[in-house]
Structures are given as C-alpha cells and as structure tokens.
Design an enzyme around this catalytic site. Structure first.
Site, PDB file in Angstrom:
ATOM      1  N   GLY A 168      33.910  44.617   7.503  1.00 26.22           N
ATOM      2  CA  GLY A 168      35.108  44.590   8.316  1.00 26.22           C
ATOM      3  C   GLY A 168      35.992  45.798   8.176  1.00 26.22           C
ATOM      4  O   GLY A 168      36.610  46.213   9.135  1.00 26.22           O
ATOM      5  N   SER A 194      22.738  46.433   4.793  1.00 25.76           N
ATOM      6  CA  SER A 194      22.329  46.425   6.200  1.00 25.76           C
ATOM      7  C   SER A 194      22.819  47.691   6.886  1.00 25.76           C
ATOM      8  O   SER A 194      23.633  48.439   6.358  1.00 25.76           O
ATOM      9  CB  SER A 194      22.927  45.204   6.887  1.00 25.76           C
ATOM     10  OG  SER A 194      24.330  45.284   6.804  1.00 25.76           O
ATOM     11  N   ALA A 196      24.907  49.214  10.186  1.00 23.58           N
ATOM     12  CA  ALA A 196      26.062  48.743  10.946  1.00 23.58           C
ATOM     13  C   ALA A 196      25.605  47.915  12.128  1.00 23.58           C
ATOM     14  O   ALA A 196      24.638  48.273  12.804  1.00 23.58           O
ATOM     15  CB  ALA A 196      26.860  49.938  11.444  1.00 23.58           C
ATOM     16  N   THR A 198      28.350  46.042  14.054  1.00 21.24           N
ATOM     17  CA  THR A 198      29.509  46.269  14.919  1.00 21.24           C
ATOM     18  C   THR A 198      30.443  47.319  14.336  1.00 21.24           C
ATOM     19  O   THR A 198      31.473  47.609  14.928  1.00 21.24           O
ATOM     20  CB  THR A 198      30.287  44.958  15.115  1.00 21.24           C
ATOM     21  OG1 THR A 198      30.590  44.431  13.814  1.00 21.24           O
ATOM     22  CG2 THR A 198      29.484  43.937  15.892  1.00 21.24           C
ATOM     23  N   ASP A 256      30.407  33.582  13.505  1.00 19.60           N
ATOM     24  CA  ASP A 256      30.252  34.037  12.140  1.00 19.60           C
ATOM     25  C   ASP A 256      30.624  32.877  11.218  1.00 19.60           C
ATOM     26  O   ASP A 256      31.506  32.997  10.389  1.00 19.60           O
ATOM     27  CB  ASP A 256      31.199  35.230  11.935  1.00 19.60           C
ATOM     28  CG  ASP A 256      30.661  36.183  10.893  1.00 19.60           C
ATOM     29  OD1 ASP A 256      29.563  35.929  10.366  1.00 19.60           O
ATOM     30  OD2 ASP A 256      31.356  37.160  10.585  1.00 19.60           O
ATOM     31  N   LYS A 288      37.694  40.628   8.327  1.00 19.45           N
ATOM     32  CA  LYS A 288      37.216  39.247   8.425  1.00 19.45           C
ATOM     33  C   LYS A 288      38.123  38.261   7.711  1.00 19.45           C
ATOM     34  O   LYS A 288      38.388  37.178   8.216  1.00 19.45           O
ATOM     35  CB  LYS A 288      35.815  39.153   7.806  1.00 19.45           C
ATOM     36  CG  LYS A 288      34.720  39.383   8.809  1.00 19.45           C
ATOM     37  CD  LYS A 288      33.360  39.065   8.201  1.00 19.45           C
ATOM     38  CE  LYS A 288      32.281  39.683   9.081  1.00 19.45           C
ATOM     39  NZ  LYS A 288      30.975  39.661   8.446  1.00 19.45           N
TER      40      LYS A 288
END
Lengths: 506, 506
Positions: A168, A194, A196, A198, A256, A288
């Site tokens: 976030g 991971s 990206a 978003t 989410d 988030k």
C-alpha cells in the site's frame, strides 16, 4: 466421436467448446461439465458453446485441457456429460453462510489449483468469502490446503526468517537494505516477494533492476544456504498456486477480504519454508490499514494464525501516510537503496525503517539481544557489510555485483515541479503518487517514477523544486503530467501545489 | 496500431485478446478494460491475454465486440487502456451490504445488457445479491431497469392476462388447457414461457410438439389480438434480456435468490404487456417452495411488488409434492393435454388444476363472477370450445390444427416397471422423476419421459404396471433405467419400489 480442434488460448480452467447442436444433443448447457476421453485418459472440462467457431462433430479444446490431455489437432475423442466438481456444493454452503470443514476447504482449493472451476464459480467463492468471512479454523485449513497443493522449499538450515509488507505504501524499498543487513549477521533470510499488481514497484520489480529475480525453488534454497539471503520473485516458484488464482478473481473488484490476505501471506511463507516472519504493516492515510487500532487487531490475527500453522510471527506497525524514502519506481528505488548501502545521504525514513525491521528480525531469532537489534543493524549498514552482502546476493542471482548507484539508469524524460509559493509540505498523497507513477510507465518501464525533493513537514520556498516525474517515454511523461494536474500529489501549507493553469519546467 | 484477428467465439461480453507483451506495454492486466478504436468508432472491452494464440501487434476480437464494431480481419485499430465500467463500484457497494439507488441499479443493468461485465464481475454481483438480498425498492428499480433495457410488447386491447408457474413440479402442462379455456371465454392471454432449464419439459418444449413457439413480438401481438391466446417461447423476443444474462451466472451454482426471481418474473411479464398475472406456486416436498407458510410470504411479495410496478397479481398455491397428471416429457405431456381437451379420460389432478387456474383468471378480469370461474372453465373444456381454441392457436403459430392425441409420437423405446408386491403408492419423488426423464433424453428428445400408471395413494397389486420410461434412443433408455435403480422414483407402502436386483420387463 468428436474431432479435436485445438484453441490456443488460456482460460484459467480446463475448458472446451462444443457446437450448440452437439451440446443440445448431449443435454449440455453452457458452463455444465463434459468428460472428454481419449485412449490416453479422460478429463472433466467446463463446456462453452458456439454456433460458428467450430463445426458440429468437432470439439474445441483450450490450452490448459489440451496440455493436460496431450491432445493433437484432428484426434478423435469421446464426449459425454460430466459431473460437476464436488466443491461447488461447498461454495454454495459458504454462500449460505455456513462454516466449512477441513475436507470441504481442501476440496475447494484442490479444484481451484486443478483448473476445475469456471470464472463464474471462482468469483462466487471469492465474493462469498468476502461477505461471509472465514473464522480462524477455516483460515488455518485454507493455509494448509494451499501449501499442500503446491511446491514447497525445505531448508537444511535453521532458523529461516523473512519479512513481508502488507502493501500500500509507495517507495517501500526497505527490503533491499533489510535483507543484506540480516544476512550479513549470519541469519538465513530467503526473501520471496511479488511483483507490483497495483503499485508502481514491488520489491521484485525493484530488485530486477540489479539482478534476475525469477529463481527456481532449488536456486533460492542454494543461494540462501550459501550467501544467506535472496531477493527473489515468488512467482518463479509454484508455491500456493491457489492463492494466485484467487487473487486473479479478486482483482477486477479490488476485493481484498482480510481472511484471504492472512491465508495468502502465511501460505506463501509456509510453503517457502519460513519459520520466523516479521510483518511490516504500513498504517495511515491512503494505505490498506488506516488506523493503529485496526493495525493492532490485524497484527494479532497474524500472530495467532502464525502460531496455529507453525510460523512465529511478529508485526511492526510502520508509518504509511507518505512514501518511504524519496524515490518511487523500480530504477529510482533501486538507486536510492544502493545509495543508502553505499553510505551516501538518503532520506532518514528509509534508513530508520530498514534498520528497525532488520533489528527486530535479529532479535526474533536471538542473533541480537532484546533492544539491541537496531543498533547492530545500523552498524552493519554503516560498516559496509550490508553493501558487500547485497553484492553477493546480486552475483548469486546472476546480476553484476560491481554496480554502483550512479550507474543506475533512470527515466530519460523528466518533468520538475516547482513551488508556486512559500510554505511547507502538509501532505503527500499515496494514491495520487501511485497513479502518476503508473501513468508514467512504472513498473513495466523500469526508469519511470517520481522523486520527491521535499517531504512532509519540509519548508518550501517559492520557485524551489518539490518533485520530479520520470519516464522512459515522452508520451507517457505527458500523460503523467496531466494526471498530476488533475490529482495533485503534494498539498502545501493547506494550499494544493500545482493547481495552477500551467506548470513551470526547468 | 494493432491488426485485428477475428475470433468467432461468444464470450457473453465485449471481450478482446492481447499478446502478453503488448498487454505489459499498455499496462493492461487480465480483465482490465481496453478501448479499441477504429474509424467507425470505439468500444470498451474486457482484456484477456495470450502468449501464443495471436502475435504481438495483433488484437483478437471476439464475436460480440466484432459485431458491435463491424470489424474485419486484418483491419488496423488503435488500443489503449480503457476505463472500468461505472457499475463495478455499485456491485462492490452491494458486496459491502449497502442499499443501491435507482441510478446505481440502472447502471448495473445497463452494463449487464450491454455486455460490459466479465463473468467474474457478473458472478460477483449475482452472489452478492444472493447473500445481501434486495429490498422491495431495489427490486422495483431492477424490474423497471430490466424492462426499459429490452423489447416490449404493447397491446391495443385490454385486459391482457397471463399465468406463470414458479417451476419445480414435473408434468406441469396445465397451460395447454388453461390458455385455450381463458381465450375461449374472450379474454386475451398471450402466454410466453421459457424452455426447460433443469426440468424435463417447459411449457414451450411441450407446445413445440404441436406448433412452432419461437414467435416475434409482432406475431405474439397479432395472434393474441385475433385468436385470443398464444403459447409462445419468451426467448424468441428480447424481453428483459438482462434477466437471461443474470440467470446464466446463477445456473452453475443453482443460485436462485428470491429477489431475483420476483424481479425476473415481473420484468418479463411487464415487458410482455401483461396487466393481470396469476402465479401458480406449486408447494410441497421437492419443489422450490416447500411449505405453505413460505408460499404465503412469497405470494404476498409477488402481490405487493406487482402493485408497485403496475401489474395486478394473484397467486394460487397448488399441490406440488408429486407430478401433475401422469405424463412427463414433451410429447407425453402434449398427448396428455390433448387427451384432456378431447374429453378422453385423464388424471383428475390435471383437469382440476387447469380449470381452477383458468377460473381464477376469468374472475380476476370480471369475465366470471367471484366463485363461478372454475365451473365456467370446466364447462368450456367439456363443451369442446377449449379444444377448438387450441387448434386455432396451433394453426396461428404455424402448426397442424388437425392433430389428435393418438397421432402424437412418443418415444419408441419403452421400459415398464412392475410392482414386486401388493401395497399402495406412498410417494412419487419429483427430483428422481426429473433426473430419470432428463437421462432418457428430455427435453431435447421430444419422445423421452415417464408415464405413471399409478399415483400417490393408489392401490397396487404385485405384478401390476406402476410406471414406464420412454426414450427416442436405446442407449439413453438404458441410462435412465440404471438411474431409476439408483434413485427409485416411487415408494410403495413404506417399501421402495424397484430396489431389487433386477427389474421385470414386459
């Protein structure tokens, strides 16, 4: 008998295509199951129908099913109405709000991994879990099911530690400092992360500027056991693949659900062989987790669930209301991280965060006394040991260890934004920063992103440089510029910076 | 510029296919939107990706998008990242449990009708509505939205009446009697109905044995205004098409949220120009509505919602615990209905139900005094006027009006099941009947189905014929036979009929 027509398109499930007339004769409705049999075996597929793409008597077989069955163009196969996957009953049970048993959750995860569910069915599951939520028994069972249905890494050493950010906050390149600091202190930290989805740059996207990140499980194990740490892309290993398929269905509606986030993180880490896990939980405006209370609850869930699946978890609630450091975007972030490792002046927030997290990790496994971890981490950074360690990691992953921060190529097209007045930076808006960086081409264009010359609380004089936008491509720079005018990323002393008819360029 | 590659496959939405490398360059994730532009206009499509089916620089365009844009193979188009449809926000709002406004519901229905939602998104909506439910304001708005986004029939006559069954009970061919009885009394009844989805024969499938049922809106209007009634397939007219797309997403998980059922029925009937609607609500073991209390609540919702959308609704709670009449399957049901119209002996349950429903309809519009409707209906049937009327309807729809019940061709392969003992029929199981008939080939094979020689409460002697299975195809008869052994349709005096090692055949 039906004649096979190969359709080279991935559907995310075992799918096939029947002519409508054949479908009618077989009593098959769209999304019913059919069983395709050849002399090599049989497979249950989701049925689609067409009145034109294939002829009566033919069966179109999509990529996943074709590979699974090893079919060839023109081959003859038998087709019958097939049974629906068992897990549909359990998905429906979740829709009606009932708790799922261990076996039921295993059944769902197995069908997810084995490409047995259509998009409609998978989405129904994801939506139901999002609304009905999962209790901790269900989450534990889901974690176990996801781990068992995928690849695992087992280390010969112990302890094995890792750190994971609940995303976030843009610019969060801390891991490029934290991992080598921890590894330089003799603690094994095979970080996988991971790319990206978003955001403008995931840890993997940033590390990829310095070295390849798509490593096999074997290579991650080898590097971690010899060099002490990795900065690898988790997607290179098939760990907890159910998670990726579930995330794909969550993406279009940005669902989410917290239970799924907990399960997702812990399953990936358990599959990766992690025993001690530090969660970095950026908290604040526009990320988030927005409030500290919420962060504490979420952290407590992580700790408790970690205990139940055999991972010792601690959480660090970190400041998330503005970007970490000054750089956002793969190359800009890699450069800033290298500068910090080289001992060049960088934003305090980056040093503080990276060393605090490294310190906690060292304390968790007893490599530092309680309360002494951060000082050891700072010393490791200052001494150049962390720089030496990241060069070992870069080399082991296949990059050039002689790289220095001033060799990193950032976007050749740049746009500088100057202050129109005197004041101070009141706010840097994460959402706006993320959108502008992505519009500029990040994370795909490695050189794209933003660099902040002023951060929250800094004094700014009229005409002073506040931030720059970088791009690899002139058109994308223009798009990013015009987006920055629509959603200004910096608020200055109560006034919005840049909401003026035209910007000044230098 | 991208080169168009046509992919002749219906996706249920405007969809296109990009090579993964192009998708990366455009910043497009699977299921993101892209905007395709040619000199003829532009269209927002759901993006899929492939690394093999098309080449870099090409764009695969699926059937719906191709037709909408009028694209040709090899044509050059422009492709950009596109905006997500507005309704995704409102679907997410429903997921979080908030009430949707009229505008928000219109936005969703418009995107559903216009093929703007992917399967994952549509399924999320259907699942959310199923869990969160809709209140009556939301249902009224959904009905209005579905009616406005589709074809409508407007009659020059009044009153216009119809009858609709909330399905579930097999053998429910009452409409082949009720419609001509009502029409023969001068009341206009343009019945439209669906084909069977999960049952052995819908009214349209049964009527299709006697005449074509795929009529245009114009033809339905003309026949109803001249002959007085139709027995048409609703799918031949594009009424409330959003409903069909929603049902498609509900089908795989057999979701059937009550709010959606109410909206679906009333929207179709409102679009069809119906002013007075009788709902036949079969109630009992093994049908949609199991208890009378539940039926009363559901009926009340129909009446209340009907009032709000301008349809006068009455409901008849009917007996649904065993099949209606003795025949199940298109041809067997058409034959039984014709026999009843011809005055030949048939099951009382069929005559009673058909005449009761016709009587209520006649009373609803004042064509019969309160309490006299059923007697008038029975008289219309007995006098042969109903037979004459259905022949007019058959002729008007394009069938052969000289048809008689003994000319109807039923399945040439037959299997008779005899009683193994003395007793009485305790129960006929709807679920089992439906599955056996479908396994025998119904509704696609017109001659397939079952015929019951004994019904609930009937005395049976050892060796007496209890029921027969019919099929057009010997293999399907075998399948149906073995299914009947696994899930016996008839329970005899507490004992299950047919759970013996082998059946006797005559």
């Amino acid at each position: 008998m039906f004649k096979v027509r190969l359709i080279d398109m991935k559907q995310g499930a075992y799918e096939a295509l029947l002519h409508v007339e054949d479908a009618n004769e077989l009593g098959v409705h769209p999304l019913d199951r059919i069983k395709i049999s050849s002399d090599k075996g049989s497979l249950i597929c989701v049925a689609n129908t067409t009145d034109s793409m294939i002829k009566k008597g033919e069966i179109g077989v999509f990529t996943e099913a074709r590979h699974e069955m090893g079919l060839a163009e023109g081959e003859e196969v038998n087709v019958l109405l097939g049974e629906k996957p068992a897990s549909l009953k359990f998905i429906k049970k979740k829709i009606t709000g009932q708790k799922l048993s261990r076996d039921e959750i295993y059944s769902i995860i197995k069908d997810v991994v084995n490409n047995n569910l259509s998009d409609i069915e998978l989405s129904a599951y994801v939506t139901a879990v999002s609304i009905r939520e999962m209790d901790s028994d269900e989450i534990v069972n889901m974690i176990d099911a996801m781990v068992e249905n995928g690849e695992k890494i087992t280390f010969d050493k112990s302890p094995i530690v890792d750190v994971h950010s609940i995303g976030g906050v843009p610019g969060n390149k801390y891991a490029l400092l934290t991992i080598p600091i921890v590894a330089a202190n003799g603690v094994t930290i095979p970080k996988t992360s991971s790319r990206a989805i978003t955001s403008p740059s995931g840890i993997s996207d940033t590390m990829e500027v310095l070295a390849p990140v798509a490593l096999t499980a074997q290579k991650i194990k080898h590097i971690a056991e010899t060099v002490g740490g990795t900065l690898a892309w988790g997607g290179g290993v098939n760990m907890a693949p159910a998670d990726d398929k579930i995330i794909r269905a969550e993406y279009p509606l940005s669902l989410d659900p917290r239970g799924q986030v907990l399960a997702s993180v812990l399953a990936k880490k358990k599959a990766a062989g992690i025993q001690y896990l530090l969660i970095d939980m950026p908290t604040g405006r526009g990320v988030k987790v927005e409030t500290e209370d919420d962060a504490r609850r979420f952290a407590q869930d992580f700790v408790e669930l970690g205990r139940r699946v055999g991972i010792k978890v601690e959480c660090a609630i970190t400041y998330g209301s503005q970007p970490v450091g000054r750089a956002i975007g793969p190359a800009l972030e890699a450069r800033e991280a290298l500068m910090a490792l080289e001992g060049k002046p960088v934003s305090n927030s980056l040093i503080e965060k990276s060393c605090s997290l490294a310190g906690i990790l060292l304390e968790m496994v007893g490599a530092a006394e309680r309360g002494k971890g951060r000082a050891i981490a700072e010393e490791t950074l200052k001494s150049g040991k962390a720089l030496a360690k990241i060069k070992e990691i870069i080399q082991a992953q296949g990059g050039d260890p002689s790289v220095t921060s001033d060799q990193i190529k950032v976007g050749q097209f740049k746009f500088d934004v100057l202050s129109q007045e005197d004041g101070y930076v009141e706010k840097i808006d994460n959402y706006s920063v993320i959108q502008i960086c992505r519009m500029a081409g990040a994370p795909k264009d490695k050189g794209a992103g933003m660099l902040f010359h002023k951060k929250q609380g800094n004094q700014v004089k009229k005409g002073e440089l506040v931030y720059s936008i970088y791009a690899d491509n002139e058109k994308k720079l223009e798009w990013a510029k015009s987006l920055a005018q629509k959603i200004p990323p910096v608020s200055l002393g109560g006034m919005v910076l840049g909401r003026v008819p035209d910007y000044k360029t230098i």
